[in-house]
Structures are given as C-alpha cells and as structure tokens.
Design a protein around this motif. Sequence first.
Motif, PDB file in Angstrom:
ATOM      1  N   ALA A   1      15.756  -1.171  20.823  1.00 19.73           N
ATOM      2  CA  ALA A   1      16.653  -2.017  21.608  1.00 19.73           C
ATOM      3  C   ALA A   1      17.169  -1.255  22.827  1.00 19.73           C
ATOM      4  CB  ALA A   1      17.816  -2.485  20.737  1.00 19.73           C
ATOM      5  N   LEU A   2      17.472   0.023  22.637  1.00 20.36           N
ATOM      6  CA  LEU A   2      17.990   0.835  23.736  1.00 20.36           C
ATOM      7  C   LEU A   2      16.973   0.922  24.881  1.00 20.36           C
ATOM      8  CD1 LEU A   2      20.733   2.413  23.955  1.00 20.36           C
ATOM      9  CD2 LEU A   2      19.381   4.489  23.589  1.00 20.36           C
ATOM     10  N   GLU A   3      15.706   1.143  24.533  1.00 20.09           N
ATOM     11  CA  GLU A   3      14.668   1.253  25.560  1.00 20.09           C
ATOM     12  C   GLU A   3      14.425  -0.091  26.243  1.00 20.09           C
ATOM     13  OE1 GLU A   3      13.126   3.871  26.992  1.00 20.09           O
ATOM     14  OE2 GLU A   3      14.678   4.911  25.851  1.00 20.09           O
ATOM     15  N   ALA A   4      14.497  -1.172  25.480  1.00 18.28           N
ATOM     16  CA  ALA A   4      14.300  -2.498  26.065  1.00 18.28           C
ATOM     17  C   ALA A   4      15.377  -2.798  27.102  1.00 18.28           C
ATOM     18  CB  ALA A   4      14.309  -3.560  24.974  1.00 18.28           C
ATOM     19  N   CYS A   5      16.583  -2.308  26.870  1.00 21.19           N
ATOM     20  CA  CYS A   5      17.721  -2.621  27.740  1.00 21.19           C
ATOM     21  C   CYS A   5      17.878  -1.668  28.927  1.00 21.19           C
ATOM     22  CB  CYS A   5      19.016  -2.611  26.920  1.00 21.19           C
ATOM     23  SG  CYS A   5      19.088  -3.908  25.681  1.00 21.19           S
ATOM     24  N   ARG A   6      17.093  -0.615  28.968  1.00 20.33           N
ATOM     25  CA  ARG A   6      17.250   0.372  30.021  1.00 20.33           C
ATOM     26  C   ARG A   6      17.010  -0.256  31.397  1.00 20.33           C
ATOM     27  NH1 ARG A   6      17.877   5.525  29.353  1.00 20.33           N
ATOM     28  NH2 ARG A   6      17.063   5.467  27.205  1.00 20.33           N
ATOM     29  N   GLY A   7      18.035  -0.207  32.268  1.00 17.98           N
ATOM     30  CA  GLY A   7      17.922  -0.741  33.621  1.00 17.98           C
ATOM     31  C   GLY A   7      18.041  -2.249  33.734  1.00 17.98           C
ATOM     32  N   ALA A   8      18.351  -2.924  32.619  1.00  8.33           N
ATOM     33  CA  ALA A   8      18.400  -4.392  32.642  1.00  8.33           C
ATOM     34  C   ALA A   8      19.668  -4.909  33.311  1.00  8.33           C
ATOM     35  CB  ALA A   8      18.305  -4.940  31.224  1.00  8.33           C
ATOM     36  N   LYS A   9      19.516  -5.996  34.039  1.00  9.74           N
ATOM     37  CA  LYS A   9      20.668  -6.644  34.648  1.00  9.74           C
ATOM     38  C   LYS A   9      21.300  -7.638  33.684  1.00  9.74           C
ATOM     39  CE  LYS A   9      22.173  -8.552  39.065  1.00  9.74           C
ATOM     40  NZ  LYS A   9      21.743  -8.877  40.450  1.00  9.74           N
ATOM     41  N   ALA A  10      20.509  -8.123  32.705  1.00  7.32           N
ATOM     42  CA  ALA A  10      21.029  -9.029  31.675  1.00  7.32           C
ATOM     43  C   ALA A  10      20.315  -8.744  30.366  1.00  7.32           C
ATOM     44  CB  ALA A  10      20.825 -10.481  32.081  1.00  7.32           C
ATOM     45  N   VAL A  11      21.069  -8.813  29.269  1.00  8.02           N
ATOM     46  CA  VAL A  11      20.518  -8.638  27.927  1.00  8.02           C
ATOM     47  C   VAL A  11      20.647  -9.962  27.187  1.00  8.02           C
ATOM     48  CG1 VAL A  11      20.744  -7.422  25.726  1.00  8.02           C
ATOM     49  CG2 VAL A  11      21.130  -6.184  27.880  1.00  8.02           C
ATOM     50  N   LEU A  12      19.523 -10.453  26.658  1.00 11.38           N
ATOM     51  CA  LEU A  12      19.513 -11.719  25.919  1.00 11.38           C
ATOM     52  C   LEU A  12      19.282 -11.430  24.440  1.00 11.38           C
ATOM     53  CD1 LEU A  12      19.056 -12.594  28.886  1.00 11.38           C
ATOM     54  CD2 LEU A  12      17.458 -14.335  28.033  1.00 11.38           C
ATOM     55  N   HIS A  13      20.222 -11.865  23.601  1.00 12.27           N
ATOM     56  CA  HIS A  13      20.095 -11.708  22.148  1.00 12.27           C
ATOM     57  C   HIS A  13      19.549 -13.026  21.603  1.00 12.27           C
ATOM     58  CE1 HIS A  13      22.102 -12.123  18.052  1.00 12.27           C
ATOM     59  NE2 HIS A  13      21.182 -11.183  17.899  1.00 12.27           N
ATOM     60  N   LEU A  14      18.268 -13.029  21.162  1.00  9.96           N
ATOM     61  CA  LEU A  14      17.605 -14.308  20.866  1.00  9.96           C
ATOM     62  C   LEU A  14      17.084 -14.448  19.440  1.00  9.96           C
ATOM     63  CD1 LEU A  14      15.644 -14.872  24.210  1.00  9.96           C
ATOM     64  CD2 LEU A  14      17.983 -15.543  23.615  1.00  9.96           C
ATOM     65  N   THR A  15      17.110 -13.384  18.649  1.00  2.39           N
ATOM     66  CA  THR A  15      16.784 -13.479  17.217  1.00  2.39           C
ATOM     67  C   THR A  15      17.842 -12.683  16.469  1.00  2.39           C
ATOM     68  OG1 THR A  15      14.423 -13.501  17.769  1.00  2.39           O
ATOM     69  CG2 THR A  15      14.996 -13.204  15.461  1.00  2.39           C
ATOM     70  N   GLU A  16      18.438 -13.275  15.448  1.00  2.00           N
ATOM     71  CA  GLU A  16      19.640 -12.691  14.842  1.00  2.00           C
ATOM     72  C   GLU A  16      19.346 -11.640  13.773  1.00  2.00           C
ATOM     73  OE1 GLU A  16      19.337 -16.932  13.025  1.00  2.00           O
ATOM     74  OE2 GLU A  16      18.584 -15.831  14.739  1.00  2.00           O
ATOM     75  N   TRP A  17      18.594 -10.607  14.143  1.00  2.54           N
ATOM     76  CA  TRP A  17      18.349  -9.485  13.239  1.00  2.54           C
ATOM     77  C   TRP A  17      19.647  -8.717  12.977  1.00  2.54           C
ATOM     78  CZ3 TRP A  17      13.842  -8.280  10.754  1.00  2.54           C
ATOM     79  CH2 TRP A  17      12.668  -8.893  11.210  1.00  2.54           C
ATOM     80  N   GLY A  18      19.812  -8.227  11.752  1.00  3.75           N
ATOM     81  CA  GLY A  18      20.970  -7.409  11.416  1.00  3.75           C
ATOM     82  C   GLY A  18      21.061  -6.170  12.287  1.00  3.75           C
ATOM     83  N   GLU A  19      19.929  -5.625  12.675  1.00  3.31           N
ATOM     84  CA  GLU A  19      19.889  -4.443  13.541  1.00  3.31           C
ATOM     85  C   GLU A  19      20.618  -4.696  14.859  1.00  3.31           C
ATOM     86  OE1 GLU A  19      16.453  -2.080  16.090  1.00  3.31           O
ATOM     87  OE2 GLU A  19      15.951  -2.752  14.057  1.00  3.31           O
ATOM     88  N   PHE A  20      20.530  -5.902  15.367  1.00  7.25           N
ATOM     89  CA  PHE A  20      21.175  -6.211  16.644  1.00  7.25           C
ATOM     90  C   PHE A  20      22.688  -6.381  16.481  1.00  7.25           C
ATOM     91  CE2 PHE A  20      16.904  -8.328  17.844  1.00  7.25           C
ATOM     92  CZ  PHE A  20      16.363  -7.081  18.131  1.00  7.25           C
ATOM     93  N   ARG A  21      23.109  -6.875  15.333  1.00 11.61           N
ATOM     94  CA  ARG A  21      24.553  -6.992  15.083  1.00 11.61           C
ATOM     95  C   ARG A  21      25.202  -5.612  14.979  1.00 11.61           C
ATOM     96  NH1 ARG A  21      22.830 -11.142  11.689  1.00 11.61           N
ATOM     97  NH2 ARG A  21      23.124  -9.916   9.799  1.00 11.61           N
ATOM     98  N   ALA A  22      24.394  -4.627  14.603  1.00 14.71           N
ATOM     99  CA  ALA A  22      24.921  -3.265  14.429  1.00 14.71           C
ATOM    100  C   ALA A  22      24.863  -2.441  15.711  1.00 14.71           C
ATOM    101  CB  ALA A  22      24.136  -2.559  13.322  1.00 14.71           C
ATOM    102  N   LEU A  23      24.387  -3.004  16.803  1.00 12.15           N
ATOM    103  CA  LEU A  23      24.281  -2.249  18.062  1.00 12.15           C
ATOM    104  C   LEU A  23      25.660  -1.823  18.568  1.00 12.15           C
ATOM    105  CD1 LEU A  23      21.595  -4.352  19.990  1.00 12.15           C
ATOM    106  CD2 LEU A  23      21.322  -1.998  19.151  1.00 12.15           C
TER     107      LEU A  23
END
Length: 446
Positions: free
Chosen positions: A383-405
């Motif tokens: 998730a960290l690498e996906a978001c590097r340099g992003a102007k917007a972050v879209l949370h589109l699948t409710e994995w537990g891993e994303f809730r713990a970010l």
Amino acid sequence: MAPKITVIGTGYLGATHAAAMAELGFEVLGLDVLPEKIEMLSRAEVPMYEPGLEELLRKHVAGLEGSSGRLRFTTSWDEVAEFGDVHFVCVNTPQKHGEYACDMSYVDAAVESLAPRLRRPALVVGKSTVPVGSAARLARRLAELAPAGAEVELAWNPEFLREGFAVEDTLHPDRIVVGVRGERAEKVLREVYATPVGEGSPFVVTDYPTAELVKAAANSFLATKISFINAMAEVCEAADGDVAKLAEAIGHDERIGRKFLRAGIGFGGGCLPKDIRAFMARAGELGADQALTFLREVDSINMRRRGHMVELARETVGGSFLGQRVAVLGATFKPDSDDVRDSPALNVAGQIHLQGGQVTVYDPKGMENARRVFPTLAYADSALEACRGAKAVLHLTEWGEFRALDPEALGSVVAERHLLDGRNTLDAAAWRAAGWTYRAMGRPRA
C-alpha cells in the motif's frame, strides 16, 4: 453403506464442495475436463484464493502424507460414472456474451457426458445457478439418455457460498435447500447432509422450480438491499445527510437488519451481477418480466456508483486526470478473495486510467488476476508503494490490512493527503486528524 460422491466441475464451487464432502467422511471423486486443473488439485493446490481450502485439500487428497485419502480427482467420465452413487454438478453458468441470460452450455454438456454412462441407480444433483425450468428439462434428458432409466433421479441443491467463507458455508450452511420429485432423492440427500442437519442447519424440501428460484431470489434481495442504501447515499449527498448514521438507525429495525447496509461503490463479483440479470431475462421468457423491472434500477444504481467515484476522484485531483498520480487500494470485488470478476475497484481504476490518470494498484491477494484483466495499470507490492507520489488515494476494497494503515506513515509518501473511502470502513476522524481530507459516499465532507 455411505454413498460415494462425485463432483463434476472443480472450479471455485466444485473444489470447495469436494473437499467439504471428504471432510464430512465421504469417499469423493472430482472430475474436470482440464488436466492441468486436476494435476493442481491432486497436489492440494487451488487456482484461486479461498481461506482454508488448501488446508482441507491437504487433509484429504489421496497420496499426500498424512491425508485421509478420501478425495481423488480424474478427467475420466467412465471412472466417475462407475464410482459414484451421488453426482454433484458444479460447473459454471456465466452470463452470455452480449445478453443478460446465463450460458447453460457447461451444465448441458455435463449431463450429456454423464447420463449415457449411468448403468446403475444414481442421484444427479445440480448445484449450479440455473434459470428456473432447467431442472425439469435436465430430468427429461437424464431419463432419455441414462441406461438405468428411472433408477437415475435428479435433484436440485443450490449453493449459497460467500467468497472468503466458502469452506465454512459448505460445512456449516445456514440452510440446505433440495428440490426433489421423490422420497428416495430426499432420503439420499438427508444422508449426505446428516452432519450439518444434526448441527442445526435447516433442511428445506421443495419442488424443482422453487429450489431454482431460491438462489435467484436470495441474490436479488441482497443486491436490492445494497443498491437501496446506495440510493440513500445519493439522497444524503444532495441533502447533506450522513448515510452511515442513516443505515445505523434503520438497521436497528429487526425487519430491516444491519447487514448489507454499508454505502459505497457497490457490488460485483461472479454471482450477484450475472444472477440478477439472468433472473430478469428468464422472467421475460416466462412472461413475468414486469415482476422484476425493479431489478433494472438495482443494477443501474450499482453501476452508477462506480462512475460517481470516478467523478469524486476527478474533482479531488483538480478537474482532470491527465498527468495525475492516483493510488487505488484494492482490486478484488470483496476482501478475503482473489476474484476480480466485475470488480468495482478495478473498474474504477480502469476508468481513471483510460481518462489519462497514472494509476497504481495494490491488493493483498488479487494482483495476479488484476494484471490479467488490466495489464496497462501500474501495480505495487505494498500500500505504501502504491501511494508514493499520489495526489489522491482511493480505498476501494475493504481489506483488514487497509483499515490498519497508519495515516501518518502513508501521508509521508503521498504528494497530497486526499483520501476517498469507497467502502465507508475507514476511521474518518483518525485520517482527518493526520491532516487528510477524507470523503466517502453519502457522508458529510467534515
């Protein structure tokens, strides 16, 4: 003596059913026409991610150290016909290309291949999701083709599996529905399902049409409930209401219930979308199309949510995606699965990419399948690498891993702290406290 069971079709449904039947103590033989799939399963490997399935296969596949040996796989129709007393048909019924109707060719082919080889008493049990009326037609075909004639019966036993919980749902179902024409078929299925029935699973006996309709009706109701709360989200946005609080309030009414009332980018996957469309198509063939016209709006609302998320993202990045980096967290249609069929998350990512956005996707389990569908998207290993340099972050699948970010850690790598929660599952207060603008469908901006 316990009946011997075969499972025809070893995809998601069939592999799970075969492993579960072995767990319940039966001798099981699974069949597939693809040798490579049989080879994988014979090593207790599965071509999809389903929690607990590989462990169950390792426990029972013959030839593996420490296994019960109750489960084998083959490509031979003759072996299946000779081995089995109960034959479960678990093949796929996809949506026809360019139509709403479902494709029955795989089910028909299974019956056409099996029936001429049935020379002794047997029960053929359909588990595939089919249009109402299919069981009666297939029963006639069995009677025409089977050398054992009337000694071969048909039953219909729809599946109600939830991806991510398929093993649990098979071993401990919330209901078992069997469509039968005689007491013998019912007796055999009561023996097959004796363990879950003994544990309290309701056993509902119906005729063929009702059994076929149960699955279509259940999925239509669930789809309607999801689209209802998403329609309320649209109204909440127009009226500056909060759909999450609205859902909480109406969910306390036991007649409504809390489940499936989380607004977001809608449903997807290989079942709900295709099943409600096939239901509409079949109702039209029966002259009952007006009864299901509401499902067209259910489908429309669902698809509209994806477009709305794209619009929110475009607005967030300044009105145009051209040259803008966008991170998408999630590719599968739901968590605890690697299934990207008709995935709202991947659909949104694809739309943004086609409109000029530089999209990077991360999903805990669905990356390989996502790459096959959208090879032109960028993919990251975290998730960290996906978001590097992003102007917007879209949370589109409710994995537990994303809730713990950690909002602070993620904020340190993005270009701007803008979060769009397409599943309404993240802690808005925590993200806002870390300096993020947080938006979710049907929710106030602050």
